[in-house]
Design a protein around this motif. Structure first.
Motif, PDB file in Angstrom:
ATOM      1  N   GLU A  57      41.581  42.907  34.331  1.00 56.71           N
ATOM      2  CA  GLU A  57      40.227  43.101  34.862  1.00 56.71           C
ATOM      3  C   GLU A  57      40.242  43.875  36.180  1.00 56.71           C
ATOM      4  N   LEU A  58      41.300  43.680  36.963  1.00 57.44           N
ATOM      5  CA  LEU A  58      41.399  44.353  38.263  1.00 57.44           C
ATOM      6  C   LEU A  58      42.080  45.714  38.174  1.00 57.44           C
ATOM      7  N   GLY A  59      42.640  46.030  37.001  1.00 57.49           N
ATOM      8  CA  GLY A  59      43.369  47.284  36.860  1.00 57.49           C
ATOM      9  C   GLY A  59      44.721  47.240  37.552  1.00 57.49           C
ATOM     10  N   LEU A  60      45.305  46.051  37.615  1.00 58.48           N
ATOM     11  CA  LEU A  60      46.611  45.868  38.251  1.00 58.48           C
ATOM     12  C   LEU A  60      47.610  45.354  37.225  1.00 58.48           C
ATOM     13  N   SER A  61      48.861  45.277  37.637  1.00 53.78           N
ATOM     14  CA  SER A  61      49.868  44.661  36.776  1.00 53.78           C
ATOM     15  C   SER A  61      49.872  43.157  37.043  1.00 53.78           C
ATOM     16  N   GLN A  62      50.458  42.417  36.119  1.00 54.01           N
ATOM     17  CA  GLN A  62      50.574  40.967  36.298  1.00 54.01           C
ATOM     18  C   GLN A  62      51.421  40.668  37.525  1.00 54.01           C
ATOM     19  N   GLN A  63      52.449  41.491  37.750  1.00 56.75           N
ATOM     20  CA  GLN A  63      53.316  41.292  38.914  1.00 56.75           C
ATOM     21  C   GLN A  63      52.530  41.489  40.220  1.00 56.75           C
ATOM     22  N   ALA A  64      51.583  42.433  40.209  1.00 57.80           N
ATOM     23  CA  ALA A  64      50.764  42.685  41.400  1.00 57.80           C
ATOM     24  C   ALA A  64      49.870  41.485  41.696  1.00 57.80           C
ATOM     25  N   VAL A  65      49.329  40.865  40.643  1.00 58.62           N
ATOM     26  CA  VAL A  65      48.497  39.676  40.837  1.00 58.62           C
ATOM     27  C   VAL A  65      49.353  38.527  41.351  1.00 58.62           C
ATOM     28  N   SER A  66      50.567  38.397  40.818  1.00 56.41           N
ATOM     29  CA  SER A  66      51.491  37.365  41.287  1.00 56.41           C
ATOM     30  C   SER A  66      51.785  37.559  42.782  1.00 56.41           C
ATOM     31  N   LYS A 120      46.918  36.365  53.597  1.00 59.79           N
ATOM     32  CA  LYS A 120      45.697  37.120  53.887  1.00 59.79           C
ATOM     33  C   LYS A 120      45.620  38.300  52.911  1.00 59.79           C
ATOM     34  N   ILE A 121      44.476  38.445  52.256  1.00 63.32           N
ATOM     35  CA  ILE A 121      44.286  39.501  51.265  1.00 63.32           C
ATOM     36  C   ILE A 121      43.327  40.537  51.834  1.00 63.32           C
ATOM     37  N   ASP A 122      43.603  41.810  51.553  1.00 66.91           N
ATOM     38  CA  ASP A 122      42.744  42.914  51.975  1.00 66.91           C
ATOM     39  C   ASP A 122      41.308  42.647  51.505  1.00 66.91           C
ATOM     40  N   GLU A 123      40.350  42.908  52.381  1.00 68.31           N
ATOM     41  CA  GLU A 123      38.935  42.603  52.128  1.00 68.31           C
ATOM     42  C   GLU A 123      38.418  43.213  50.819  1.00 68.31           C
ATOM     43  N   LYS A 124      38.738  44.478  50.565  1.00 68.98           N
ATOM     44  CA  LYS A 124      38.252  45.152  49.356  1.00 68.98           C
ATOM     45  C   LYS A 124      38.813  44.483  48.105  1.00 68.98           C
ATOM     46  N   ILE A 125      40.106  44.182  48.116  1.00 65.95           N
ATOM     47  CA  ILE A 125      40.735  43.524  46.959  1.00 65.95           C
ATOM     48  C   ILE A 125      40.152  42.124  46.784  1.00 65.95           C
ATOM     49  N   LEU A 126      39.935  41.431  47.890  1.00 69.35           N
ATOM     50  CA  LEU A 126      39.360  40.094  47.843  1.00 69.35           C
ATOM     51  C   LEU A 126      37.974  40.123  47.192  1.00 69.35           C
ATOM     52  N   GLU A 127      37.165  41.111  47.560  1.00 67.58           N
ATOM     53  CA  GLU A 127      35.832  41.264  46.955  1.00 67.58           C
ATOM     54  C   GLU A 127      35.940  41.499  45.445  1.00 67.58           C
ATOM     55  N   ASP A 128      36.889  42.364  45.048  1.00 66.93           N
ATOM     56  CA  ASP A 128      37.079  42.647  43.621  1.00 66.93           C
ATOM     57  C   ASP A 128      37.518  41.396  42.862  1.00 66.93           C
ATOM     58  N   VAL A 180      35.491  39.372  39.833  1.00 67.82           N
ATOM     59  CA  VAL A 180      36.066  39.082  38.514  1.00 67.82           C
ATOM     60  C   VAL A 180      36.048  37.573  38.240  1.00 67.82           C
ATOM     61  N   LEU A 181      36.362  36.768  39.256  1.00 70.35           N
ATOM     62  CA  LEU A 181      36.378  35.311  39.081  1.00 70.35           C
ATOM     63  C   LEU A 181      34.976  34.706  39.121  1.00 70.35           C
ATOM     64  N   LYS A 182      33.981  35.541  39.468  1.00 71.93           N
ATOM     65  CA  LYS A 182      32.581  35.115  39.548  1.00 71.93           C
ATOM     66  C   LYS A 182      32.393  33.979  40.560  1.00 71.93           C
ATOM     67  N   VAL A 183      33.014  34.171  41.722  1.00 76.01           N
ATOM     68  CA  VAL A 183      32.846  33.237  42.841  1.00 76.01           C
ATOM     69  C   VAL A 183      32.556  34.061  44.085  1.00 76.01           C
ATOM     70  N   PRO A 184      31.895  33.477  45.075  1.00 78.64           N
ATOM     71  CA  PRO A 184      31.690  34.215  46.321  1.00 78.64           C
ATOM     72  C   PRO A 184      33.028  34.435  47.024  1.00 78.64           C
ATOM     73  N   SER A 185      33.178  35.569  47.679  1.00 76.70           N
ATOM     74  CA  SER A 185      34.432  35.839  48.388  1.00 76.70           C
ATOM     75  C   SER A 185      34.671  34.802  49.479  1.00 76.70           C
ATOM     76  N   ASP A 186      33.601  34.234  50.019  1.00 79.86           N
ATOM     77  CA  ASP A 186      33.743  33.189  51.032  1.00 79.86           C
ATOM     78  C   ASP A 186      34.447  31.958  50.467  1.00 79.86           C
ATOM     79  N   ALA A 187      34.271  31.718  49.175  1.00 83.47           N
ATOM     80  CA  ALA A 187      34.949  30.573  48.557  1.00 83.47           C
ATOM     81  C   ALA A 187      36.461  30.759  48.639  1.00 83.47           C
ATOM     82  N   ILE A 188      36.918  31.986  48.447  1.00 80.41           N
ATOM     83  CA  ILE A 188      38.355  32.265  48.526  1.00 80.41           C
ATOM     84  C   ILE A 188      38.810  32.218  49.983  1.00 80.41           C
ATOM     85  N   LYS A 189      37.987  32.747  50.876  1.00 74.30           N
ATOM     86  CA  LYS A 189      38.359  32.814  52.294  1.00 74.30           C
ATOM     87  C   LYS A 189      38.375  31.451  52.963  1.00 74.30           C
ATOM     88  N   ASN A 190      37.505  30.554  52.542  1.00 70.82           N
ATOM     89  CA  ASN A 190      37.317  29.303  53.284  1.00 70.82           C
ATOM     90  C   ASN A 190      37.765  28.044  52.554  1.00 70.82           C
TER      91      ASN A 190
END
Length: 129
Positions: free
Chosen positions: A29-38, A45-53, A57-67
């Motif tokens: 869904e992200l256009g990445l490899s499985q190894q990249a997701v791992s 800390k994840i880059d803001e743009k990647i975190l938003e993507d 995909v997970l259908k959650v607010p980015s704040d849920a991941i951040k906090n």
């Protein structure tokens, strides 16, 4: 009071697993490899743009991941077992209900068969007269 560090990668993994999504499905869904997701799930800390993507995909607010802290995750998912009027626990055995329905169908079939036998006997009696 000590400030707890939020591990965003661990939160991505936790949310992904709760939703039953495999790493390779998220990667696709992200256009990445499985190894990249791992590798992403290992980052504190994840880059803001990647975190938003990822959040999209997970259908959650980015704040849920951040906090999401360990304590908050536990509290959030324990709310599914509270007594707030929602019953997520099955109070009956679905297999037993299926067997009951099958038994009822069997009884109905037997009654239908009996009425057909009675009809045949009545018709035979009328023909013999």
């Amino acid at each position: 009071m000590t400030e707890k560090t939020i591990h965003e990668g661990r939160n991505v993994k936790r949310i992904r697993e709760i939703l039953g999504i495999k790493q390779d499905a998220l990667a696709m869904e992200l256009g990445l490899s499985q190894q990249a997701v791992s590798a992403l799930e290992q980052k504190e800390k994840i880059d803001e743009k990647i975190l938003e993507d990822v959040a999209k995909v997970l259908k959650v607010p980015s704040d849920a991941i951040k906090n999401l802290t360990d304590e908050a995750a536990t509290n959030f998912f324990n709310t599914f077992n509270d007594n707030s009027g929602f019953n997520y626990n099955c109070t009956f055995n679905p297999l037993e209900k299926y067997i009951e329905a099958m038994e009822e169908n069997k009884k109905l079939y037997e009654r239908l068969l009996e009425t057909e036998r009675e009809k045949v006997a009545l018709l035979e009696k009328m023909l013999n007269k």
